[in-house]
Design a protein around this motif. Structure first.
Motif, short mmCIF file in Angstrom:
data_model
loop_
_atom_site.label_atom_id
_atom_site.label_comp_id
_atom_site.label_asym_id
_atom_site.label_seq_id
_atom_site.Cartn_x
_atom_site.Cartn_y
_atom_site.Cartn_z
N ILE A 1 27.83 53.05 -13.08
CA ILE A 1 26.97 53.75 -14.05
C ILE A 1 26.50 52.85 -15.19
CG2 ILE A 1 28.06 55.97 -13.55
CD1 ILE A 1 29.61 55.67 -16.21
N ALA A 2 27.05 51.63 -15.28
CA ALA A 2 26.69 50.72 -16.38
C ALA A 2 25.19 50.49 -16.54
CB ALA A 2 27.42 49.39 -16.22
N SER B 1 26.30 45.72 -10.84
CA SER B 1 26.37 46.03 -9.41
C SER B 1 27.35 45.10 -8.70
CB SER B 1 24.97 45.89 -8.78
OG SER B 1 24.07 46.81 -9.36
N HIS B 2 27.33 43.84 -9.09
CA HIS B 2 28.25 42.87 -8.50
C HIS B 2 29.70 43.23 -8.81
CE1 HIS B 2 30.34 38.93 -8.16
NE2 HIS B 2 29.55 38.81 -7.11
N GLY B 3 29.96 43.68 -10.04
CA GLY B 3 31.30 44.09 -10.41
C GLY B 3 31.79 45.27 -9.59
N THR B 4 30.91 46.23 -9.35
CA THR B 4 31.25 47.38 -8.50
C THR B 4 31.65 46.90 -7.12
OG1 THR B 4 29.65 48.76 -9.69
CG2 THR B 4 30.39 49.55 -7.55
N LEU B 5 30.90 45.95 -6.59
CA LEU B 5 31.18 45.40 -5.26
C LEU B 5 32.54 44.70 -5.24
CD1 LEU B 5 29.89 44.68 -2.42
CD2 LEU B 5 29.31 42.50 -3.47
N VAL B 6 32.82 43.90 -6.26
CA VAL B 6 34.07 43.14 -6.32
C VAL B 6 35.27 44.08 -6.36
CG1 VAL B 6 35.47 41.62 -7.76
CG2 VAL B 6 33.07 41.07 -7.34
N TYR B 7 35.25 45.05 -7.29
CA TYR B 7 36.38 45.96 -7.42
C TYR B 7 36.54 46.85 -6.19
CZ TYR B 7 36.76 44.64 -12.33
OH TYR B 7 36.93 43.93 -13.48
N GLY B 8 35.42 47.30 -5.63
CA GLY B 8 35.48 48.14 -4.44
C GLY B 8 36.04 47.40 -3.25
N THR B 9 35.53 46.19 -3.00
CA THR B 9 35.99 45.39 -1.87
C THR B 9 37.46 45.03 -2.02
OG1 THR B 9 33.79 44.42 -1.63
CG2 THR B 9 35.60 43.28 -0.55
N PHE B 10 37.85 44.61 -3.22
CA PHE B 10 39.23 44.20 -3.44
C PHE B 10 40.19 45.39 -3.30
CE2 PHE B 10 42.91 42.90 -6.00
CZ PHE B 10 43.17 41.65 -5.45
N GLY B 11 39.75 46.56 -3.80
CA GLY B 11 40.58 47.75 -3.68
C GLY B 11 40.82 48.13 -2.23
N ILE B 12 39.78 48.09 -1.42
CA ILE B 12 39.91 48.39 0.01
C ILE B 12 40.79 47.34 0.69
CG2 ILE B 12 38.64 48.54 2.21
CD1 ILE B 12 36.27 49.65 0.53
N ALA B 13 40.59 46.08 0.31
CA ALA B 13 41.34 44.98 0.93
C ALA B 13 42.84 45.12 0.72
CB ALA B 13 40.86 43.65 0.37
N THR B 14 43.25 45.54 -0.48
CA THR B 14 44.68 45.66 -0.76
C THR B 14 45.34 46.68 0.18
OG1 THR B 14 44.22 47.29 -2.50
CG2 THR B 14 44.47 44.99 -3.17
N LEU B 15 44.61 47.76 0.48
CA LEU B 15 45.15 48.78 1.39
C LEU B 15 45.13 48.30 2.84
CD1 LEU B 15 43.44 51.99 -0.08
CD2 LEU B 15 45.80 51.24 -0.42
N VAL B 16 43.99 47.76 3.28
CA VAL B 16 43.84 47.33 4.67
C VAL B 16 44.78 46.18 5.00
CG1 VAL B 16 42.25 46.31 6.36
CG2 VAL B 16 41.45 48.13 4.84
N LEU B 17 44.84 45.18 4.11
CA LEU B 17 45.69 44.02 4.38
C LEU B 17 47.17 44.37 4.28
CD1 LEU B 17 43.68 41.23 2.52
CD2 LEU B 17 43.84 41.61 4.98
N GLY B 18 47.51 45.32 3.41
CA GLY B 18 48.89 45.79 3.34
C GLY B 18 49.31 46.45 4.65
N TRP B 19 48.41 47.30 5.19
CA TRP B 19 48.68 47.93 6.49
C TRP B 19 48.75 46.88 7.59
CZ3 TRP B 19 45.22 47.62 10.61
CH2 TRP B 19 45.59 48.32 11.76
#
Length: 413
Positions: free
Chosen positions: A60-61, A350-368
């Motif tokens: 929303i920034a 927009s880039h920040g949204t991408l970074v946080y979103g990708t990293f958040g998904i990665a922590t779950l996927v890579l943990g699994w």
């Protein structure tokens, strides 16, 4: 140029105090919540709430960037953060032993984090306006040094202060850091021209503009695709996965978990100094630096994932910072050479949204993935991500080497 140079000093020094305050207040709140509730889940919700708030605020920034001047937006968000942290100090003094105070605590954390996510793109977009273009690499590396230094110092400093002063006194210290940050930032002088041409656009069109600016530039599209893959790969460096790595891959105790984390941040800090020293030589070859750095990161992830030597893992963790810092500084400079002013701020949002979103998904996927297939297989997967990123860079190497005159800067003007 003297005013611009002074303003750049106010920008980085204000950011440094703000970064220290951000990390220390999170450390303090995690400890405070755990002591009050005894719940690991409640403690883990604090960084989760902060990350999700940054993700939403990045989305929303652009609405706020369009409405306000960047200097105004940055000073307002910092002032509001300082006021809310004062309320947080008062709340902690009162106690968070009831459901209402506990909910209020999380509301304050969410709002403070959202203000941070709205103000950060405005701050980052000011850098090209405050330094000469030929000094952009040096300016970005200098800011990276201060960021990494504050991160390196904050965690051990926070632990010591918690023991010596306690949570409530430490919260008041962070309030003081935010107050200093706001005061320094308010001294920035930057010339901005209001552009009201898009004021009548819908909010949705304003939100989409940052993404549109990214994808209309082939250079930024290439960097964005690389970022998605590499930020996903950075998920293996979170504390939880490193903890498992230390235990299962190199067979060491908890202390090595701390050593590897410390080596990583120390490497980033030293790397920032090296990049700063050689910024002039890097400036004409930013695309090549990004490609070479990605290839180095691929090799280091492979080495780290396959080694059984604790000392080799420690060495890789330290070295990792050099190509990572060179890549980050080069990417930042290329982005800043492509757009300016509010357009650049929207791109960063927009880039920040991408970074946080990708990293958040990665922590779950890579943990699994680590749980299902093992920690070494996880590092092999990440290495494949970096290989794909390098292939994208190599395929678009001519785009990465183009200068700003031939890229979207002139499309936007």
């Amino acid at each position: 140029m003297i005013k611009a140079k002074r303003s750049f000093h106010f920008l980085w020094s204000g950011q440094t105090f703000g970064n220290l305050g951000d990390i220390l207040y999170i450390i303090c709140l995690i400890t405070l919540v755990y002591k009050e509730t005894g719940s690991v889940l409640h403690m883990a919700l604090i960084p989760f709430a902060k990350t999700m708030s940054l993700l939403v605020s990045g989305f929303i920034a652009p609405i706020f960037i369009e409405k306000y001047r960047r200097y105004t937006l940055l000073t307002i968000t910092l002032t509001l953060k300082t006021i809310l942290l004062l309320l947080l100090c008062l709340l902690a003094s009162y106690g968070i032993d009831t459901q209402i105070t506990y909910i209020l605590l999380y509301i304050l954390i969410i709002i403070i984090s959202m203000l941070e996510g709205i103000g950060n793109p405005a701050r980052r977009s000011m850098i090209p306006d405050l330094v000469k273009e030929e000094e952009l690499v040096k300016a970005n590396s200098f800011i990276s040094i201060t960021n990494q230094t504050s991160m390196l110092l904050s965690w051990p400093l926070g632990s010591i202060l918690l023991v010596v002063w306690g949570e409530q006194n430490m919260l008041w210290l962070t309030f003081g850091l935010f107050l200093i940050s706001s005061t320094l930032t308010a001294q920035i002088q930057i010339g901005e021209v209001d552009n009201n041409e898009q004021q009548n656009d819908s909010k949705w069109n304003t939100i989409k503009e940052g993404w549109h600016l990214i994808f209309q530039s082939k250079k930024l599209t290439t960097l964005t695709l690389m970022d998605v893959l590499e930020n996903f790969g950075h998920g293996v460096w979170i504390a939880a996965i490193l903890y498992v790595y230390v235990d299962t891959a190199i067979g060491k105790g908890e202390e090595w978990w701390g050593y590897i984390n410390a080596a990583f941040f120390a490497g980033m800090m030293v790397a920032g100094i090296v990049v700063y020293r050689f910024s002039k030589k890097m400036e004409p070859h930013l695309g090549l630096v990004i490609m070479t750095s990605t290839l180095c990161l691929l090799g280091l992830n492979l080495w780290f994932g396959l080694t059984s030597s604790a000392w080799a893992a420690l060495l890789v963790s330290f070295i990792f910072g050099f190509p990572q810092m060179a890549r980050d500084v080069s990417q930042n400079t290329l982005i800043q050479q492509t757009y300016r002013d509010k357009q650049l701020a929207k791109v960063y949002a927009s880039h920040g949204t991408l970074v946080y979103g990708t990293f958040g998904i990665a922590t779950l996927v890579l943990g699994w993935f680590a749980e299902e297939y093992g920690i070494r297989a996880t590092y092999m997967l990440v290495s494949a991500m970096f290989l794909l990123s390098y292939i994208i860079a190599f395929t678009n190497r001519k785009v990465l080497h183009t200068n700003r005159q031939s890229d979207a800067f002139h499309q936007a003007n």
